[in-house]
Write a protein that holds these residues in place. Sequence first.
Motif, PDB file in Angstrom:
ATOM      1  N   SER A  84      55.080 112.334  73.369  1.00  0.00           N
ATOM      2  CA  SER A  84      54.197 113.414  72.937  1.00  0.00           C
ATOM      3  C   SER A  84      54.431 113.760  71.467  1.00  0.00           C
ATOM      4  O   SER A  84      53.477 113.949  70.705  1.00  0.00           O
ATOM      5  CB  SER A  84      54.433 114.627  73.826  1.00  0.00           C
ATOM      6  OG  SER A  84      53.659 115.691  73.399  1.00  0.00           O
ATOM      7  N   ASP A  85      55.697 113.823  71.066  1.00  0.00           N
ATOM      8  CA  ASP A  85      56.010 114.084  69.662  1.00  0.00           C
ATOM      9  C   ASP A  85      55.470 112.980  68.765  1.00  0.00           C
ATOM     10  O   ASP A  85      54.915 113.250  67.688  1.00  0.00           O
ATOM     11  CB  ASP A  85      57.523 114.208  69.468  1.00  0.00           C
ATOM     12  CG  ASP A  85      58.075 115.474  70.099  1.00  0.00           C
ATOM     13  OD1 ASP A  85      57.270 116.387  70.402  1.00  0.00           O
ATOM     14  OD2 ASP A  85      59.311 115.535  70.295  1.00  0.00           O
ATOM     15  N   THR A  86      55.612 111.757  69.178  1.00  0.00           N
ATOM     16  CA  THR A  86      55.115 110.618  68.390  1.00  0.00           C
ATOM     17  C   THR A  86      53.599 110.674  68.291  1.00  0.00           C
ATOM     18  O   THR A  86      53.024 110.445  67.211  1.00  0.00           O
ATOM     19  CB  THR A  86      55.552 109.294  69.045  1.00  0.00           C
ATOM     20  OG1 THR A  86      56.953 109.292  69.208  1.00  0.00           O
ATOM     21  CG2 THR A  86      55.138 108.117  68.198  1.00  0.00           C
ATOM     22  N   ARG A  87      52.925 111.018  69.379  1.00  0.00           N
ATOM     23  CA  ARG A  87      51.469 111.124  69.373  1.00  0.00           C
ATOM     24  C   ARG A  87      51.023 112.238  68.414  1.00  0.00           C
ATOM     25  O   ARG A  87      50.082 112.049  67.639  1.00  0.00           O
ATOM     26  CB  ARG A  87      50.961 111.400  70.777  1.00  0.00           C
ATOM     27  CG  ARG A  87      49.436 111.397  70.865  1.00  0.00           C
ATOM     28  CD  ARG A  87      48.903 111.614  72.269  1.00  0.00           C
ATOM     29  NE  ARG A  87      49.446 110.596  73.171  1.00  0.00           N
ATOM     30  CZ  ARG A  87      49.926 110.852  74.373  1.00  0.00           C
ATOM     31  NH1 ARG A  87      49.932 112.071  74.849  1.00  0.00           N
ATOM     32  NH2 ARG A  87      50.397 109.883  75.136  1.00  0.00           N
ATOM     33  N   ASN A  88      51.718 113.358  68.442  1.00  0.00           N
ATOM     34  CA  ASN A  88      51.377 114.456  67.536  1.00  0.00           C
ATOM     35  C   ASN A  88      51.575 114.045  66.082  1.00  0.00           C
ATOM     36  O   ASN A  88      50.775 114.386  65.211  1.00  0.00           O
ATOM     37  CB  ASN A  88      52.221 115.688  67.862  1.00  0.00           C
ATOM     38  CG  ASN A  88      51.793 116.332  69.161  1.00  0.00           C
ATOM     39  OD1 ASN A  88      50.659 116.173  69.606  1.00  0.00           O
ATOM     40  ND2 ASN A  88      52.707 117.058  69.788  1.00  0.00           N
ATOM     41  N   THR A  89      52.646 113.349  65.800  1.00  0.00           N
ATOM     42  CA  THR A  89      52.907 112.885  64.441  1.00  0.00           C
ATOM     43  C   THR A  89      51.804 111.941  63.970  1.00  0.00           C
ATOM     44  O   THR A  89      51.303 112.058  62.849  1.00  0.00           O
ATOM     45  CB  THR A  89      54.276 112.179  64.379  1.00  0.00           C
ATOM     46  OG1 THR A  89      55.276 113.067  64.847  1.00  0.00           O
ATOM     47  CG2 THR A  89      54.593 111.734  62.967  1.00  0.00           C
ATOM     48  N   PHE A  90      51.393 111.024  64.820  1.00  0.00           N
ATOM     49  CA  PHE A  90      50.317 110.100  64.449  1.00  0.00           C
ATOM     50  C   PHE A  90      49.004 110.842  64.233  1.00  0.00           C
ATOM     51  O   PHE A  90      48.251 110.524  63.314  1.00  0.00           O
ATOM     52  CB  PHE A  90      50.130 109.020  65.506  1.00  0.00           C
ATOM     53  CG  PHE A  90      51.136 107.912  65.421  1.00  0.00           C
ATOM     54  CD1 PHE A  90      51.394 107.267  64.220  1.00  0.00           C
ATOM     55  CD2 PHE A  90      51.823 107.510  66.548  1.00  0.00           C
ATOM     56  CE1 PHE A  90      52.324 106.251  64.147  1.00  0.00           C
ATOM     57  CE2 PHE A  90      52.748 106.494  66.480  1.00  0.00           C
ATOM     58  CZ  PHE A  90      53.013 105.871  65.273  1.00  0.00           C
ATOM     59  N   ASN A  91      48.728 111.825  65.066  1.00  0.00           N
ATOM     60  CA  ASN A  91      47.507 112.607  64.888  1.00  0.00           C
ATOM     61  C   ASN A  91      47.537 113.403  63.571  1.00  0.00           C
ATOM     62  O   ASN A  91      46.522 113.503  62.888  1.00  0.00           O
ATOM     63  CB  ASN A  91      47.306 113.567  66.065  1.00  0.00           C
ATOM     64  CG  ASN A  91      46.820 112.863  67.309  1.00  0.00           C
ATOM     65  OD1 ASN A  91      46.224 111.795  67.220  1.00  0.00           O
ATOM     66  ND2 ASN A  91      47.077 113.444  68.464  1.00  0.00           N
ATOM     67  N   ASP A  92      48.696 113.939  63.224  1.00  0.00           N
ATOM     68  CA  ASP A  92      48.819 114.648  61.952  1.00  0.00           C
ATOM     69  C   ASP A  92      48.567 113.713  60.777  1.00  0.00           C
ATOM     70  O   ASP A  92      47.875 114.052  59.825  1.00  0.00           O
ATOM     71  CB  ASP A  92      50.208 115.284  61.828  1.00  0.00           C
ATOM     72  CG  ASP A  92      50.371 116.479  62.748  1.00  0.00           C
ATOM     73  OD1 ASP A  92      49.332 116.993  63.236  1.00  0.00           O
ATOM     74  OD2 ASP A  92      51.527 116.887  62.992  1.00  0.00           O
ATOM     75  N   ILE A  93      49.138 112.536  60.854  1.00  0.00           N
ATOM     76  CA  ILE A  93      48.941 111.554  59.776  1.00  0.00           C
ATOM     77  C   ILE A  93      47.486 111.117  59.726  1.00  0.00           C
ATOM     78  O   ILE A  93      46.908 110.958  58.646  1.00  0.00           O
ATOM     79  CB  ILE A  93      49.884 110.345  59.979  1.00  0.00           C
ATOM     80  CG1 ILE A  93      51.326 110.779  59.758  1.00  0.00           C
ATOM     81  CG2 ILE A  93      49.514 109.199  59.050  1.00  0.00           C
ATOM     82  CD1 ILE A  93      52.345 109.720  60.118  1.00  0.00           C
ATOM     83  N   LYS A  94      46.872 110.963  60.864  1.00  0.00           N
ATOM     84  CA  LYS A  94      45.478 110.525  60.933  1.00  0.00           C
ATOM     85  C   LYS A  94      44.550 111.594  60.356  1.00  0.00           C
ATOM     86  O   LYS A  94      43.590 111.275  59.635  1.00  0.00           O
ATOM     87  CB  LYS A  94      45.108 110.239  62.382  1.00  0.00           C
ATOM     88  CG  LYS A  94      43.736 109.684  62.582  1.00  0.00           C
ATOM     89  CD  LYS A  94      43.501 109.407  64.053  1.00  0.00           C
ATOM     90  CE  LYS A  94      42.086 108.964  64.323  1.00  0.00           C
ATOM     91  NZ  LYS A  94      41.865 108.774  65.766  1.00  0.00           N
TER      92      LYS A  94
END
Length: 100
Positions: A84-94
């Motif tokens: 979940s943390d990794t997904r949030n990080t990718f969404n922030d970068i996106k």
Amino acid sequence: MFDVGFWEFTLIGIIALIIVGPERMPAIARKAGTYVGKAKRFIANIQDDISDELEIDKLKEHLNTVDKKSNILEIFDDTKNTLSDTRNTFNDIKNNPDQK
């Protein structure tokens, strides 16, 4: 398996020879051999299935003991949180490609 020995097979062969005659005996013997082969393969398949089931039961039992020791649910929850943390990080970068 059936405790049928040489003399029993010989007696069965002699009786079959008398009943069906020498002309039809080779064909009947061939058919009997085919059916015996099929029966042996069937029994071997059943034995393999039973042995596989026993191994699956042993594996399930082993996994249950391992699960209790290692508390697999905690590991599963940690993995979920990490994903979940990794997904949030990718969404922030996106969403903000200019920020690093």
